[in-house]
Design a protein around this motif. Structure first.
Motif, PDB file in Angstrom:
ATOM      1  N   PRO A  11       0.808  -1.221   0.000  1.00  0.00           N
ATOM      2  CA  PRO A  11       0.000   0.000   0.000  1.00  0.00           C
ATOM      3  C   PRO A  11       0.842   1.272   0.000  1.00  0.00           C
ATOM      4  O   PRO A  11       0.472   2.266  -0.631  1.00  0.00           O
ATOM      5  CB  PRO A  11      -0.802  -0.114   1.307  1.00  0.00           C
ATOM      6  CG  PRO A  11      -0.787  -1.542   1.666  1.00  0.00           C
ATOM      7  CD  PRO A  11       0.469  -2.111   1.127  1.00  0.00           C
ATOM      8  N   PHE A  12       1.979   1.215   0.699  1.00  0.00           N
ATOM      9  CA  PHE A  12       2.803   2.429   0.782  1.00  0.00           C
ATOM     10  C   PHE A  12       3.490   2.728  -0.554  1.00  0.00           C
ATOM     11  O   PHE A  12       3.677   3.888  -0.918  1.00  0.00           O
ATOM     12  CB  PHE A  12       3.830   2.289   1.916  1.00  0.00           C
ATOM     13  CG  PHE A  12       3.168   2.209   3.260  1.00  0.00           C
ATOM     14  CD1 PHE A  12       2.624   3.341   3.842  1.00  0.00           C
ATOM     15  CD2 PHE A  12       3.037   1.000   3.915  1.00  0.00           C
ATOM     16  CE1 PHE A  12       1.972   3.275   5.067  1.00  0.00           C
ATOM     17  CE2 PHE A  12       2.393   0.913   5.139  1.00  0.00           C
ATOM     18  CZ  PHE A  12       1.855   2.052   5.723  1.00  0.00           C
ATOM     19  N   LEU A  14       2.152   1.960  -3.456  1.00  0.00           N
ATOM     20  CA  LEU A  14       1.073   2.516  -4.293  1.00  0.00           C
ATOM     21  C   LEU A  14       0.764   3.964  -3.907  1.00  0.00           C
ATOM     22  O   LEU A  14       0.590   4.822  -4.774  1.00  0.00           O
ATOM     23  CB  LEU A  14      -0.193   1.668  -4.149  1.00  0.00           C
ATOM     24  CG  LEU A  14      -0.155   0.295  -4.808  1.00  0.00           C
ATOM     25  CD1 LEU A  14      -1.370  -0.521  -4.417  1.00  0.00           C
ATOM     26  CD2 LEU A  14      -0.100   0.425  -6.324  1.00  0.00           C
ATOM     27  N   LEU A  15       0.726   4.219  -2.600  1.00  0.00           N
ATOM     28  CA  LEU A  15       0.438   5.587  -2.146  1.00  0.00           C
ATOM     29  C   LEU A  15       1.514   6.556  -2.643  1.00  0.00           C
ATOM     30  O   LEU A  15       1.212   7.673  -3.072  1.00  0.00           O
ATOM     31  CB  LEU A  15       0.351   5.637  -0.617  1.00  0.00           C
ATOM     32  CG  LEU A  15      -0.923   5.045  -0.003  1.00  0.00           C
ATOM     33  CD1 LEU A  15      -0.790   4.890   1.499  1.00  0.00           C
ATOM     34  CD2 LEU A  15      -2.144   5.906  -0.314  1.00  0.00           C
ATOM     35  N   PHE A  18       1.045   7.146  -6.528  1.00  0.00           N
ATOM     36  CA  PHE A  18      -0.093   8.010  -6.875  1.00  0.00           C
ATOM     37  C   PHE A  18       0.059   9.425  -6.316  1.00  0.00           C
ATOM     38  O   PHE A  18      -0.463  10.369  -6.894  1.00  0.00           O
ATOM     39  CB  PHE A  18      -1.406   7.336  -6.480  1.00  0.00           C
ATOM     40  CG  PHE A  18      -1.773   6.228  -7.422  1.00  0.00           C
ATOM     41  CD1 PHE A  18      -2.281   6.508  -8.682  1.00  0.00           C
ATOM     42  CD2 PHE A  18      -1.556   4.896  -7.079  1.00  0.00           C
ATOM     43  CE1 PHE A  18      -2.579   5.490  -9.584  1.00  0.00           C
ATOM     44  CE2 PHE A  18      -1.840   3.870  -7.964  1.00  0.00           C
ATOM     45  CZ  PHE A  18      -2.361   4.163  -9.221  1.00  0.00           C
ATOM     46  N   THR A  19       0.795   9.545  -5.208  1.00  0.00           N
ATOM     47  CA  THR A  19       1.090  10.904  -4.716  1.00  0.00           C
ATOM     48  C   THR A  19       1.968  11.632  -5.733  1.00  0.00           C
ATOM     49  O   THR A  19       1.764  12.819  -6.019  1.00  0.00           O
ATOM     50  CB  THR A  19       1.808  10.839  -3.349  1.00  0.00           C
ATOM     51  OG1 THR A  19       0.980  10.125  -2.443  1.00  0.00           O
ATOM     52  CG2 THR A  19       2.081  12.224  -2.798  1.00  0.00           C
ATOM     53  N   LEU A  21       2.064  11.049  -8.954  1.00  0.00           N
ATOM     54  CA  LEU A  21       1.201  11.391 -10.098  1.00  0.00           C
ATOM     55  C   LEU A  21       0.382  12.653  -9.810  1.00  0.00           C
ATOM     56  O   LEU A  21       0.264  13.543 -10.654  1.00  0.00           O
ATOM     57  CB  LEU A  21       0.230  10.242 -10.392  1.00  0.00           C
ATOM     58  CG  LEU A  21       0.660   9.176 -11.384  1.00  0.00           C
ATOM     59  CD1 LEU A  21      -0.435   8.131 -11.513  1.00  0.00           C
ATOM     60  CD2 LEU A  21       0.931   9.784 -12.758  1.00  0.00           C
ATOM     61  N   LEU A  22      -0.159  12.693  -8.613  1.00  0.00           N
ATOM     62  CA  LEU A  22      -0.960  13.847  -8.199  1.00  0.00           C
ATOM     63  C   LEU A  22      -0.114  15.125  -8.234  1.00  0.00           C
ATOM     64  O   LEU A  22      -0.535  16.160  -8.764  1.00  0.00           O
ATOM     65  CB  LEU A  22      -1.487  13.603  -6.782  1.00  0.00           C
ATOM     66  CG  LEU A  22      -2.383  14.687  -6.192  1.00  0.00           C
ATOM     67  CD1 LEU A  22      -3.821  14.450  -6.592  1.00  0.00           C
ATOM     68  CD2 LEU A  22      -2.302  14.687  -4.674  1.00  0.00           C
ATOM     69  N   ALA A  24       2.576  15.610  -9.977  1.00  0.00           N
ATOM     70  CA  ALA A  24       2.905  15.924 -11.381  1.00  0.00           C
ATOM     71  C   ALA A  24       1.748  16.704 -12.005  1.00  0.00           C
ATOM     72  O   ALA A  24       1.965  17.690 -12.722  1.00  0.00           O
ATOM     73  CB  ALA A  24       3.162  14.636 -12.155  1.00  0.00           C
ATOM     74  N   GLY A  25       0.520  16.268 -11.716  1.00  0.00           N
ATOM     75  CA  GLY A  25      -0.658  16.971 -12.226  1.00  0.00           C
ATOM     76  C   GLY A  25      -0.714  18.397 -11.705  1.00  0.00           C
ATOM     77  O   GLY A  25      -1.019  19.323 -12.460  1.00  0.00           O
ATOM     78  N   PHE A  28       1.711  20.580 -13.501  1.00  0.00           N
ATOM     79  CA  PHE A  28       1.249  20.965 -14.848  1.00  0.00           C
ATOM     80  C   PHE A  28      -0.034  21.816 -14.810  1.00  0.00           C
ATOM     81  O   PHE A  28      -0.694  21.985 -15.824  1.00  0.00           O
ATOM     82  CB  PHE A  28       0.996  19.712 -15.703  1.00  0.00           C
ATOM     83  CG  PHE A  28       2.234  18.977 -16.092  1.00  0.00           C
ATOM     84  CD1 PHE A  28       3.315  19.646 -16.643  1.00  0.00           C
ATOM     85  CD2 PHE A  28       2.331  17.599 -15.913  1.00  0.00           C
ATOM     86  CE1 PHE A  28       4.468  18.964 -17.009  1.00  0.00           C
ATOM     87  CE2 PHE A  28       3.474  16.908 -16.277  1.00  0.00           C
ATOM     88  CZ  PHE A  28       4.549  17.591 -16.824  1.00  0.00           C
ATOM     89  N   GLU A  29      -0.394  22.259 -13.625  1.00  0.00           N
ATOM     90  CA  GLU A  29      -1.570  23.133 -13.428  1.00  0.00           C
ATOM     91  C   GLU A  29      -2.880  22.476 -13.860  1.00  0.00           C
ATOM     92  O   GLU A  29      -3.806  23.144 -14.331  1.00  0.00           O
ATOM     93  CB  GLU A  29      -1.373  24.469 -14.150  1.00  0.00           C
ATOM     94  CG  GLU A  29      -0.207  25.254 -13.587  1.00  0.00           C
ATOM     95  CD  GLU A  29       0.073  26.540 -14.348  1.00  0.00           C
ATOM     96  OE1 GLU A  29      -0.625  26.793 -15.339  1.00  0.00           O
ATOM     97  OE2 GLU A  29       0.990  27.267 -13.956  1.00  0.00           O
ATOM     98  N   GLU A  30      -2.928  21.180 -13.686  1.00  0.00           N
ATOM     99  CA  GLU A  30      -4.137  20.458 -14.067  1.00  0.00           C
ATOM    100  C   GLU A  30      -5.343  20.774 -13.169  1.00  0.00           C
ATOM    101  O   GLU A  30      -6.473  20.790 -13.663  1.00  0.00           O
ATOM    102  CB  GLU A  30      -3.860  18.955 -14.064  1.00  0.00           C
ATOM    103  CG  GLU A  30      -4.806  18.175 -14.948  1.00  0.00           C
ATOM    104  CD  GLU A  30      -4.419  16.714 -15.021  1.00  0.00           C
ATOM    105  OE1 GLU A  30      -3.481  16.405 -15.771  1.00  0.00           O
ATOM    106  OE2 GLU A  30      -5.034  15.901 -14.320  1.00  0.00           O
ATOM    107  N   PRO A  31      -5.132  21.019 -11.853  1.00  0.00           N
ATOM    108  CA  PRO A  31      -6.306  21.330 -11.024  1.00  0.00           C
ATOM    109  C   PRO A  31      -7.112  22.519 -11.551  1.00  0.00           C
ATOM    110  O   PRO A  31      -8.342  22.505 -11.481  1.00  0.00           O
ATOM    111  CB  PRO A  31      -5.690  21.645  -9.652  1.00  0.00           C
ATOM    112  CG  PRO A  31      -4.434  20.857  -9.624  1.00  0.00           C
ATOM    113  CD  PRO A  31      -3.903  20.888 -11.028  1.00  0.00           C
TER     114      PRO A  31
ATOM    115  N   THR B  78      -3.151  13.284 -14.957  1.00  0.00           N
ATOM    116  CA  THR B  78      -2.350  12.738 -13.847  1.00  0.00           C
ATOM    117  C   THR B  78      -2.886  13.189 -12.488  1.00  0.00           C
ATOM    118  O   THR B  78      -2.825  12.427 -11.521  1.00  0.00           O
ATOM    119  CB  THR B  78      -0.870  13.134 -13.968  1.00  0.00           C
ATOM    120  OG1 THR B  78      -0.791  14.540 -14.172  1.00  0.00           O
ATOM    121  CG2 THR B  78      -0.189  12.417 -15.109  1.00  0.00           C
ATOM    122  N   HIS B 222      -4.012  -4.872  -2.383  1.00  0.00           N
ATOM    123  CA  HIS B 222      -2.888  -4.124  -1.810  1.00  0.00           C
ATOM    124  C   HIS B 222      -3.283  -2.783  -1.193  1.00  0.00           C
ATOM    125  O   HIS B 222      -2.446  -1.921  -1.020  1.00  0.00           O
ATOM    126  CB  HIS B 222      -1.816  -3.900  -2.882  1.00  0.00           C
ATOM    127  CG  HIS B 222      -1.189  -5.173  -3.334  1.00  0.00           C
ATOM    128  ND1 HIS B 222      -0.419  -5.959  -2.503  1.00  0.00           N
ATOM    129  CD2 HIS B 222      -1.252  -5.829  -4.517  1.00  0.00           C
ATOM    130  CE1 HIS B 222      -0.017  -7.030  -3.164  1.00  0.00           C
ATOM    131  NE2 HIS B 222      -0.516  -6.979  -4.386  1.00  0.00           N
TER     132      HIS B 222
END
Lengths: 49, 288
Positions: A11-12, A14-15, A18-19, A21-22, A24-25, A28-31, B78, B222
């Motif tokens: 899990p860590f 994966l966390l 995805f952190t 990836l977040l 990176a988004g 790139f000013e995706e929010p 992303t 997982h």
């Protein structure tokens, strides 16, 4: 409470992935784009038009 | 515990649908909270929605990826996938069982007295097809002459969008009635189909069609928080089979992608403490 001290690493990992990836988004000013899209009604998306 | 779960589901419903000023504004919420990811399936074109729908946003970003690249934007999804992945890695399909408004809607429908039917197990694979094709590949690859795709899942399938956004929008803005056509009636037919199916079968949309459930299901083995089978305590009595709303045999497949972690098996069925809550490898039994 039972403590079976066999920590799972999966899990860590994966966390962390995805952190990253977040972040990176965010870099790139995706929010801002997500917010822009979420503020508008997409009529064809809800079956109208 | 089931009462607590219902309360939490209701709380989540109001958290992600917290804008009740829409009858006055006749429009959707447009504030800054819409940069926050809704954990469950909740159409962001719903008048009361306060968060963005990860499926809707991902499709919108992918369908316009060529256009955004041409105009200097680097929107690959992303941020959205990162948000979804964090939720999935943290609790996987716990979200389906505890925080999804459309899941709650199906559960309430299933309480209507009627003949109850089993779910055809083979259909569970369909939702992975919807995730891969209708959410990712079709919006990305099937484009018009301007290089723009379409939000295939929202546009042609999503009954949550019809229920929470399509129908209310026509009530709020009656002038839109002149624009409805086969697309609208197609989505109404899909909604009616799932409403009727939910009365006789438990959570049919979650099990057969929901791409968000399919995404979270990939994490079930997982995820940080999950249910764990303590094999030495299990007597194979099968009590967990009988209470499971997803018809899982927990003692045979404890990491099933179908498990929404409603914890009925742990709290209502198992008398032998063979099921515990596992957080990062540490087990907690039902007495906590």
């Amino acid at each position: 409470m039972k403590n079976k001290a066999v920590p799972r690493k999966g899990p860590f990992i994966l966390l962390t992935i995805f952190t990253m990836l977040l972040l990176a988004g965010i870099a790139f000013e995706e929010p801002a784009r997500v917010l822009e899209l979420a503020k508008a009604i997409c009529l064809s998306c809800i079956g109208i038009g | 515990m089931e009462t607590v779960r219902k309360l939490i589901q209701t709380l989540w419903f109001f958290l992600v649908n917290g804008f009740w000023g829409f009858p006055m504004t006749r429009n959707i919420y447009q504030g800054p909270l819409k940069v926050v990811c809704s954990p469950g399936l909740n159409c962001y074109s719903c008048s009361a929605a306060t968060t963005y729908c990860p499926l809707g946003s991902l499709q919108q970003l992918l369908l316009g990826i060529r256009f955004s690249l041409e105009t200097g934007g680097m929107y690959f999804g992303t941020y959205v996938v990162g948000s979804m992945g964090l939720l999935g890695a943290l609790c996987g399909r716990f979200i389906c069982g505890w925080a999804c408004p459309f899941g709650l809607f199906q559960e309430l429908l299933h309480k209507i007295p009627s003949v109850k039917l089993a779910f055809p197990a083979r259909l569970t694979w369909l939702k992975y097809g919807f995730l891969a094709c209708f959410v990712v590949l079709f919006p990305l690859l099937l484009v018009d002459q301007f290089g723009l795709g379409a939000p295939w899942f929202c546009k042609y399938v999503c009954p949550a969008g019809t229920l929470k956004a399509g129908i209310p929008m026509l009530i709020l803005q009656p002038e839109l009635k002149s624009t409805i056509g086969w697309l609208y009636w197609n989505k109404i037919a899909i909604l009616v189909f799932f409403v009727l199916w939910s009365v006789v079968t438990s959570r049919p949309f979650c099990r057969s069609t929901c791409p968000l459930g399919a995404f979270y299901a990939l994490f079930n083995r997982h995820r940080l928080i999950k249910l764990k089978l303590i094999t030495e305590n299990c007597t194979q009595c099968g009590a967990c089979h009988r209470v499971c709303p997803m018809e899982i045999h927990f003692n045979e497949t404890p990491d099933s992608g179908e498990c929404i972690s409603c914890m009925k098996c742990m709290n209502q069925a198992c008398k032998f403490d063979a099921i515990s809550l596992d957080i990062a490898g540490y087990s907690f039994n039902r007495d906590i």
